[in-house]
Each structure stands twice: as C-alpha cells, then as structure tokens.
Write a protein that holds these residues in place. Sequence first.
Motif, PDB file in Angstrom:
ATOM      1  N   MET A  27       0.843  -1.186   0.000  1.00  0.00           N
ATOM      2  CA  MET A  27       0.000   0.000   0.000  1.00  0.00           C
ATOM      3  C   MET A  27       0.882   1.241   0.000  1.00  0.00           C
ATOM      4  O   MET A  27       1.786   1.384   0.824  1.00  0.00           O
ATOM      5  N   THR A  28       0.654   2.147  -0.934  1.00  0.00           N
ATOM      6  CA  THR A  28       1.421   3.379  -0.998  1.00  0.00           C
ATOM      7  C   THR A  28       0.771   4.436  -0.119  1.00  0.00           C
ATOM      8  O   THR A  28      -0.179   4.172   0.603  1.00  0.00           O
ATOM      9  N   ASP A  29       1.286   5.649  -0.208  1.00  0.00           N
ATOM     10  CA  ASP A  29       0.795   6.734   0.642  1.00  0.00           C
ATOM     11  C   ASP A  29       0.258   7.859  -0.238  1.00  0.00           C
ATOM     12  O   ASP A  29       0.929   8.875  -0.435  1.00  0.00           O
ATOM     13  N   PRO A  30      -0.955   7.707  -0.799  1.00  0.00           N
ATOM     14  CA  PRO A  30      -1.503   8.747  -1.671  1.00  0.00           C
ATOM     15  C   PRO A  30      -1.659  10.076  -0.943  1.00  0.00           C
ATOM     16  O   PRO A  30      -1.826  10.122   0.281  1.00  0.00           O
ATOM     17  N   LYS A  31      -1.611  11.144  -1.705  1.00  0.00           N
ATOM     18  CA  LYS A  31      -1.591  12.493  -1.136  1.00  0.00           C
ATOM     19  C   LYS A  31      -2.747  12.757  -0.189  1.00  0.00           C
ATOM     20  O   LYS A  31      -2.575  13.313   0.886  1.00  0.00           O
ATOM     21  N   TRP A  32      -3.953  12.374  -0.561  1.00  0.00           N
ATOM     22  CA  TRP A  32      -5.138  12.735   0.216  1.00  0.00           C
ATOM     23  C   TRP A  32      -5.574  11.652   1.188  1.00  0.00           C
ATOM     24  O   TRP A  32      -6.579  11.803   1.874  1.00  0.00           O
ATOM     25  N   ALA A  33      -4.812  10.571   1.289  1.00  0.00           N
ATOM     26  CA  ALA A  33      -5.153   9.495   2.221  1.00  0.00           C
ATOM     27  C   ALA A  33      -4.627   9.807   3.613  1.00  0.00           C
ATOM     28  O   ALA A  33      -3.579  10.434   3.776  1.00  0.00           O
ATOM     29  N   ARG A  34      -5.361   9.369   4.609  1.00  0.00           N
ATOM     30  CA  ARG A  34      -4.910   9.531   5.999  1.00  0.00           C
ATOM     31  C   ARG A  34      -5.387   8.323   6.799  1.00  0.00           C
ATOM     32  O   ARG A  34      -6.464   7.782   6.566  1.00  0.00           O
TER      33      ARG A  34
ATOM     34  N   TYR B  84      -1.181  -4.522  -8.787  1.00  0.00           N
ATOM     35  CA  TYR B  84      -0.019  -5.341  -8.455  1.00  0.00           C
ATOM     36  C   TYR B  84      -0.247  -6.059  -7.124  1.00  0.00           C
ATOM     37  O   TYR B  84      -0.702  -5.453  -6.151  1.00  0.00           O
ATOM     38  N   LYS B  85       0.130  -7.325  -7.060  1.00  0.00           N
ATOM     39  CA  LYS B  85       0.089  -8.087  -5.817  1.00  0.00           C
ATOM     40  C   LYS B  85       1.434  -8.795  -5.648  1.00  0.00           C
ATOM     41  O   LYS B  85       1.864  -9.529  -6.532  1.00  0.00           O
ATOM     42  N   THR B  86       2.095  -8.545  -4.534  1.00  0.00           N
ATOM     43  CA  THR B  86       3.411  -9.135  -4.295  1.00  0.00           C
ATOM     44  C   THR B  86       3.342 -10.151  -3.163  1.00  0.00           C
ATOM     45  O   THR B  86       2.577 -10.001  -2.210  1.00  0.00           O
TER      46      THR B  86
ATOM     47  N   ALA C 159       7.786   0.332  -9.085  1.00  0.00           N
ATOM     48  CA  ALA C 159       7.014   0.190 -10.321  1.00  0.00           C
ATOM     49  C   ALA C 159       6.736   1.549 -10.951  1.00  0.00           C
ATOM     50  O   ALA C 159       6.829   1.709 -12.174  1.00  0.00           O
ATOM     51  N   VAL C 160       6.403   2.521 -10.134  1.00  0.00           N
ATOM     52  CA  VAL C 160       6.161   3.869 -10.656  1.00  0.00           C
ATOM     53  C   VAL C 160       7.422   4.414 -11.309  1.00  0.00           C
ATOM     54  O   VAL C 160       7.384   4.986 -12.407  1.00  0.00           O
ATOM     55  N   ALA C 161       8.559   4.243 -10.638  1.00  0.00           N
ATOM     56  CA  ALA C 161       9.826   4.728 -11.188  1.00  0.00           C
ATOM     57  C   ALA C 161      10.158   4.027 -12.503  1.00  0.00           C
ATOM     58  O   ALA C 161      10.680   4.646 -13.434  1.00  0.00           O
ATOM     59  N   LEU C 162       9.823   2.743 -12.587  1.00  0.00           N
ATOM     60  CA  LEU C 162      10.091   1.993 -13.808  1.00  0.00           C
ATOM     61  C   LEU C 162       9.271   2.533 -14.973  1.00  0.00           C
ATOM     62  O   LEU C 162       9.795   2.760 -16.077  1.00  0.00           O
ATOM     63  N   VAL C 163       7.985   2.767 -14.727  1.00  0.00           N
ATOM     64  CA  VAL C 163       7.104   3.236 -15.801  1.00  0.00           C
ATOM     65  C   VAL C 163       7.450   4.661 -16.212  1.00  0.00           C
ATOM     66  O   VAL C 163       7.474   4.992 -17.403  1.00  0.00           O
ATOM     67  N   LEU C 164       7.736   5.511 -15.234  1.00  0.00           N
ATOM     68  CA  LEU C 164       8.013   6.921 -15.521  1.00  0.00           C
ATOM     69  C   LEU C 164       9.475   7.175 -15.869  1.00  0.00           C
ATOM     70  O   LEU C 164       9.841   8.307 -16.197  1.00  0.00           O
TER      71      LEU C 164
ATOM     72  N   LEU D  59       7.176  -4.192   2.136  1.00  0.00           N
ATOM     73  CA  LEU D  59       7.753  -4.640   0.875  1.00  0.00           C
ATOM     74  C   LEU D  59       6.837  -4.295  -0.294  1.00  0.00           C
ATOM     75  O   LEU D  59       7.294  -3.824  -1.347  1.00  0.00           O
ATOM     76  N   GLY D  60       5.533  -4.510  -0.116  1.00  0.00           N
ATOM     77  CA  GLY D  60       4.583  -4.169  -1.173  1.00  0.00           C
ATOM     78  C   GLY D  60       4.634  -2.703  -1.533  1.00  0.00           C
ATOM     79  O   GLY D  60       4.583  -2.332  -2.709  1.00  0.00           O
ATOM     80  N   THR D  61       4.742  -1.834  -0.534  1.00  0.00           N
ATOM     81  CA  THR D  61       4.840  -0.395  -0.787  1.00  0.00           C
ATOM     82  C   THR D  61       6.091  -0.067  -1.585  1.00  0.00           C
ATOM     83  O   THR D  61       6.056   0.693  -2.556  1.00  0.00           O
ATOM     84  N   ARG D  62       7.207  -0.667  -1.201  1.00  0.00           N
ATOM     85  CA  ARG D  62       8.463  -0.400  -1.904  1.00  0.00           C
ATOM     86  C   ARG D  62       8.432  -0.904  -3.345  1.00  0.00           C
ATOM     87  O   ARG D  62       8.962  -0.263  -4.257  1.00  0.00           O
TER      88      ARG D  62
END
Length: 275
Positions: free
Chosen positions: A1-8, A172-174, A96-101, A88-91
Amino acid sequence: MTDPKWARDTERGRYYDDPAGGPPLISITNALSSIAKPALVPWAAGLTADAVIADPIVTARRARTEPTALRRELVAVAREYSERAADLGTRVHLRAVALVLNTPHPYDPEVEPYAVQLAAFFRLWRVDFDRDVEAVETTVMHRRRGYAGTGDLWVWLPTGRFRRRQLWLVDYKTSAKKPASTVYDEQPLQLAALRHAPEWLLPDDSSEPAPRVHRTALLNLRPRSHRLIEVPSGRRQFRAFLGALETTRYLHDAPASYPAVVPPWAPGASDRKAA
C-alpha cells in the motif's frame, strides 16, 4: 500500500480527504476489511508454530523462565510478518512507478527481483510507456457512494478482437511465498470498486471523469515469476463491494456500548430512565 496524497490513517482505518471539501471518503481496502478471511487464522497459527519450531530448546526454556515475554513475542509474530510484507509491497509499488516513468530510484536488493518480473511483463506485452500507459498510482473517487481508492496501473493491451487495444486496470500483488496463481475472494471486489468510481484526481487536485475500463486483472509479482490474471469486476462484484462498504460504515458508526434493560422497580431505575 502506498501513501496517496489525500489518504490519511485513522483509528478506524484509512480514509481519503476530498480536495473539493466534501465529507471524508472511506478507502476501498478499509471497506473490504469487514469481509471475513478464514485463511488468516491458520496462517497466523502456522507462523507462530514456525517460530516455536525454529528453536524449540530455547522456546521451552523461556516458557519456564519468562512465559509472559515469550507469549507477547509469539502473539506479535503474525503482525510483524504482515507489517514487513506490507512495507515490501509499498516499496515494490514505488519501484514500479519509477520503472514506468523512467525516474531515478534507489537500489533495493529485496525489491529488485520483483522489478525484474514487472519489466519482463512489460516486455512480453510490448508495452510502450508513452503510448500505452494511461495512468499509474492514481486516486479515484465515488463521492455519491462515499469511497475512494488508488489504482496501480491503467494500461492499453492488444487483447480485443483482431488485437484491438483495450484499457486494463491492473493491480499489483506481491508475495515471497504464495503461488503466482493466488487470487483472494475480496480482490475482484477491490478492482470493481476502482473500476466503477466515476472520477479520478489529477496532479493539480482537480478531478475529471475516469476513462472507461474494458477489463481488470491482478498482476501477481513473485521473485522469480509473474502472472497476469483477469478477474471479474462487473455489476455483481460492485454490488458485493457496496455491501461490504455499508457493513464497514455501520461498524465504524456503531456505539461502543449499549444500555442495559432493567425492571422499572429495580433500585435506581427511574434515574436510568431519565438519563
């Protein structure tokens, strides 16, 4: 799980703030937390058993000399494993984002095998990032239903008739140990919620209609393999998600306690009634 801007994160789980100032939106994964997961109990028991078996002599000695501390450590085994897996899933998602961008990302030896498999998936499907990737790590909202979530990847793949391009929503599921064929019951509901959210957030925090998704899939990433698995995300799955959403919302709003019912002649009954 990542940390989206508007999530808390709250004491009731993750919520999203609405950039437009509307009421908080419950996260999709939070809404799905009300679904029973019977496999979790034997899984946690297995981890605890593994911890005991790993060093039975020391465990037996500590059971006699410091049982309270040992019990606390064994109870925490499953939670600590889950936290490590989530980290690990977050990392992996960030990689993945860095790979695509095509942006710089620090080398992480634990993450890199998953990145290699993700890159293999893109090569296999001949994905051109500029042409085929519609969005990555994008938050979607359903203000009327009161939920929000963040999708991993919207990508065009030649899966239609005569290799016609179709827009896929991919999650994605790791896992280090689960087979690449693994699908959990709640995962189609998660993708249905993402698919049926009518809006997504843009980088400037405005919103626009989300594109029409043709198909949805899990991309199971493992250290030495990967598998793209199409899962259903139609009306039936969306209705099931809405049921989980309503259940979770009820549980979040339920009172912590309820008053006892006593006969009217019991001592202090009139005072309780007045209160």
